[in-house]
Design a protein around this motif. Structure first.
Motif, PDB file in Angstrom:
ATOM      1  N   ASN A 178      -1.138   6.048   6.711  1.00 37.64           N
ATOM      2  CA  ASN A 178      -0.938   5.515   5.351  1.00 37.64           C
ATOM      3  C   ASN A 178      -0.399   6.582   4.393  1.00 37.64           C
ATOM      4  O   ASN A 178      -0.256   7.748   4.730  1.00 37.64           O
ATOM      5  CB  ASN A 178      -2.215   4.830   4.840  1.00 37.64           C
ATOM      6  CG  ASN A 178      -3.333   5.833   4.608  1.00 37.64           C
ATOM      7  OD1 ASN A 178      -3.089   7.022   4.442  1.00 37.64           O
ATOM      8  ND2 ASN A 178      -4.560   5.334   4.610  1.00 37.64           N
ATOM      9  N   HIS A 194       0.827  -1.209   0.000  1.00 37.84           N
ATOM     10  CA  HIS A 194       0.000   0.000   0.000  1.00 37.84           C
ATOM     11  C   HIS A 194       0.861   1.260   0.000  1.00 37.84           C
ATOM     12  O   HIS A 194       0.393   2.333   0.372  1.00 37.84           O
ATOM     13  CB  HIS A 194      -0.931   0.003   1.217  1.00 37.84           C
ATOM     14  CG  HIS A 194      -1.866  -1.167   1.248  1.00 37.84           C
ATOM     15  ND1 HIS A 194      -2.893  -1.296   0.352  1.00 37.84           N
ATOM     16  CD2 HIS A 194      -1.917  -2.267   2.030  1.00 37.84           C
ATOM     17  CE1 HIS A 194      -3.546  -2.428   0.602  1.00 37.84           C
ATOM     18  NE2 HIS A 194      -2.959  -3.037   1.605  1.00 37.84           N
ATOM     19  N   GLU A 240     -17.202   7.082   2.749  1.00 36.28           N
ATOM     20  CA  GLU A 240     -17.037   6.750   1.325  1.00 36.28           C
ATOM     21  C   GLU A 240     -15.901   7.547   0.698  1.00 36.28           C
ATOM     22  O   GLU A 240     -15.176   7.041  -0.153  1.00 36.28           O
ATOM     23  CB  GLU A 240     -18.366   6.967   0.577  1.00 36.28           C
ATOM     24  CG  GLU A 240     -19.355   5.841   0.900  1.00 36.28           C
ATOM     25  CD  GLU A 240     -20.818   6.237   0.717  1.00 36.28           C
ATOM     26  OE1 GLU A 240     -21.097   7.264   0.070  1.00 36.28           O
ATOM     27  OE2 GLU A 240     -21.678   5.500   1.260  1.00 36.28           O
ATOM     28  N   LYS A 241     -15.753   8.791   1.150  1.00 40.81           N
ATOM     29  CA  LYS A 241     -14.670   9.645   0.633  1.00 40.81           C
ATOM     30  C   LYS A 241     -13.295   9.017   0.874  1.00 40.81           C
ATOM     31  O   LYS A 241     -12.361   9.234   0.117  1.00 40.81           O
ATOM     32  CB  LYS A 241     -14.711  11.004   1.346  1.00 40.81           C
ATOM     33  CG  LYS A 241     -15.108  12.158   0.457  1.00 40.81           C
ATOM     34  CD  LYS A 241     -14.799  13.457   1.171  1.00 40.81           C
ATOM     35  CE  LYS A 241     -16.076  14.127   1.632  1.00 40.81           C
ATOM     36  NZ  LYS A 241     -15.808  15.287   2.514  1.00 40.81           N
ATOM     37  N   THR A 242     -13.177   8.252   1.966  1.00 33.54           N
ATOM     38  CA  THR A 242     -11.883   7.640   2.268  1.00 33.54           C
ATOM     39  C   THR A 242     -11.772   6.237   1.667  1.00 33.54           C
ATOM     40  O   THR A 242     -10.833   5.501   1.972  1.00 33.54           O
ATOM     41  CB  THR A 242     -11.636   7.547   3.798  1.00 33.54           C
ATOM     42  OG1 THR A 242     -12.566   6.600   4.344  1.00 33.54           O
ATOM     43  CG2 THR A 242     -11.798   8.877   4.481  1.00 33.54           C
ATOM     44  N   GLY A 243     -12.764   5.877   0.833  1.00 35.90           N
ATOM     45  CA  GLY A 243     -12.670   4.594   0.136  1.00 35.90           C
ATOM     46  C   GLY A 243     -13.305   3.427   0.874  1.00 35.90           C
ATOM     47  O   GLY A 243     -13.201   2.276   0.440  1.00 35.90           O
ATOM     48  N   LEU A 244     -13.967   3.723   1.985  1.00 36.65           N
ATOM     49  CA  LEU A 244     -14.635   2.646   2.718  1.00 36.65           C
ATOM     50  C   LEU A 244     -16.003   2.367   2.081  1.00 36.65           C
ATOM     51  O   LEU A 244     -16.602   3.243   1.472  1.00 36.65           O
ATOM     52  CB  LEU A 244     -14.834   3.060   4.187  1.00 36.65           C
ATOM     53  CG  LEU A 244     -13.562   3.254   5.006  1.00 36.65           C
ATOM     54  CD1 LEU A 244     -13.875   3.949   6.333  1.00 36.65           C
ATOM     55  CD2 LEU A 244     -12.897   1.895   5.260  1.00 36.65           C
ATOM     56  N   PRO A 245     -16.495   1.136   2.252  1.00 39.87           N
ATOM     57  CA  PRO A 245     -17.819   0.803   1.692  1.00 39.87           C
ATOM     58  C   PRO A 245     -18.966   1.492   2.430  1.00 39.87           C
ATOM     59  O   PRO A 245     -20.087   1.562   1.928  1.00 39.87           O
ATOM     60  CB  PRO A 245     -17.902  -0.719   1.866  1.00 39.87           C
ATOM     61  CG  PRO A 245     -16.891  -1.082   2.891  1.00 39.87           C
ATOM     62  CD  PRO A 245     -15.828  -0.021   2.865  1.00 39.87           C
ATOM     63  N   VAL A 256      -1.559   8.201   1.838  1.00 40.01           N
ATOM     64  CA  VAL A 256      -2.361   9.387   1.537  1.00 40.01           C
ATOM     65  C   VAL A 256      -2.221  10.426   2.648  1.00 40.01           C
ATOM     66  O   VAL A 256      -1.991  11.605   2.401  1.00 40.01           O
ATOM     67  CB  VAL A 256      -3.858   8.992   1.358  1.00 40.01           C
ATOM     68  CG1 VAL A 256      -4.703  10.221   1.062  1.00 40.01           C
ATOM     69  CG2 VAL A 256      -4.002   7.942   0.268  1.00 40.01           C
TER      70      VAL A 256
END
Lengths: 149, 134
Positions: free
Chosen positions: A140, A110, B47-52, A142
């Protein structure tokens, strides 16, 4: 990136194990045991007092470590430990501080990840340690970019 | 109630299955813990951080597991409690809390603890050392 913070600590901050806060916290983790809330149960117990749940120290103020600026979003909690010398009692005063134990960076699938190891402490009004809590926070790629910007 | 000292190596405390995770659980925990990271309460932010979708606070799950030991407060206390956060807990997940006795070392009783979801996947796992009062 955060290597300069290793070994730094905050000043002690006085916290009170506030009864209302204990009740709200116990309810929030679905633990309705009277030892956390019922005064009579507390009085009848070994410590003659209500207890606070073992993860309650997460609510305390541990002060600020100078020059350690972490974003309040995007951090991942990797590991958490608590060590107790005795249970935490409702109503007592605890003096809390935190120290940066280590910071390492690793590259993996990652991208570059940072691992920040913090230890938090709480001692009672007599200066006896009640608990210590270690946490590993994963930063992380980002978030690292945002912090470096 | 069974005394915690009566359990033997390899036996387990009674599993506790939680109700499906709902948003209010996480809003309450945010308020009680002071952790207002919006990925635990607001869909768009998660969702903005890529989580479902929103995910439970890891500390909410860790706090839940500790309650397996609360009934034994008269006999001792949790001296050490360590957890590794392994997987996300999403809305409507059904968690089961587990504790299995692994070792008895004088007055210290060691347990492996975990919370597993409806797919039997461990979302957190770790150890508890329960110290009996002398």
């Amino acid at each position: 990136m955060l290597h300069h913070s290793i070994g730094k600590r905050s000043e002690k901050v006085k916290n009170i194990v506030e009864r209302g806060a204990v009740k709200k916290f116990a309810e929030a983790i679905g633990d309705f045991h009277p030892i956390y809330t019922d005064e009579e149960t507390g009085k009848q117990s070994r410590h003659k007092e209500n207890l606070a749940p073992p993860t309650f120290p997460i609510t305390f103020d541990y002060g600020i470590i100078a020059d350690l600026h972490l974003p309040n979003k995007g951090l991942i909690h990797g590991e958490q430990t608590f060590h107790y010398e005795r249970p935490l009692l409702a109503g007592e005063e605890v003096y809390c501080w935190t120290e940066v134990k280590n910071y390492v960076e690793k590259s993996g699938s990652h991208g570059e990840m940072g691992f920040l190891m913090l230890t938090k402490y709480g001692e009672d009004s007599k200066g006896q340690l009640v608990f210590s809590a270690k946490q590993t926070v994963i930063i992380n790629e980002v978030v690292r970019k945002v912090m470096l910007a | 109630m069974t005394s915690i000292a009566d359990y033997s190596i390899g036996s387990s405390l009674t599993d506790v299955q939680l109700d499906p995770v709902n948003r209010l659980d996480l809003i309450k925990y945010a308020g009680a813990s002071g952790d207002f990271n919006p990925i635990h309460t607001i869909d768009e932010e998660a969702e903005k951080t890529g989580l479902p979708g929103i995910i439970a606070h890891g500390m909410w799950t860790m706090g839940n597991v500790s309650k397996l030991f609360t009934p034994y407060y008269g006999e001792g206390f949790i001296q050490d409690y360590s957890i590794r956060f392994k997987g996300m807990v999403l809305l409507n997940d059904v968690l089961t809390l587990k504790a299995k006795l692994t070792k008895i070392d004088c007055n210290k009783i060691h347990f492996n603890v975990a919370a597993v979801n409806q797919e039997q996947k461990e979302v957190i796992k770790g150890q508890v050392v329960f110290c009996l009062y002398e």
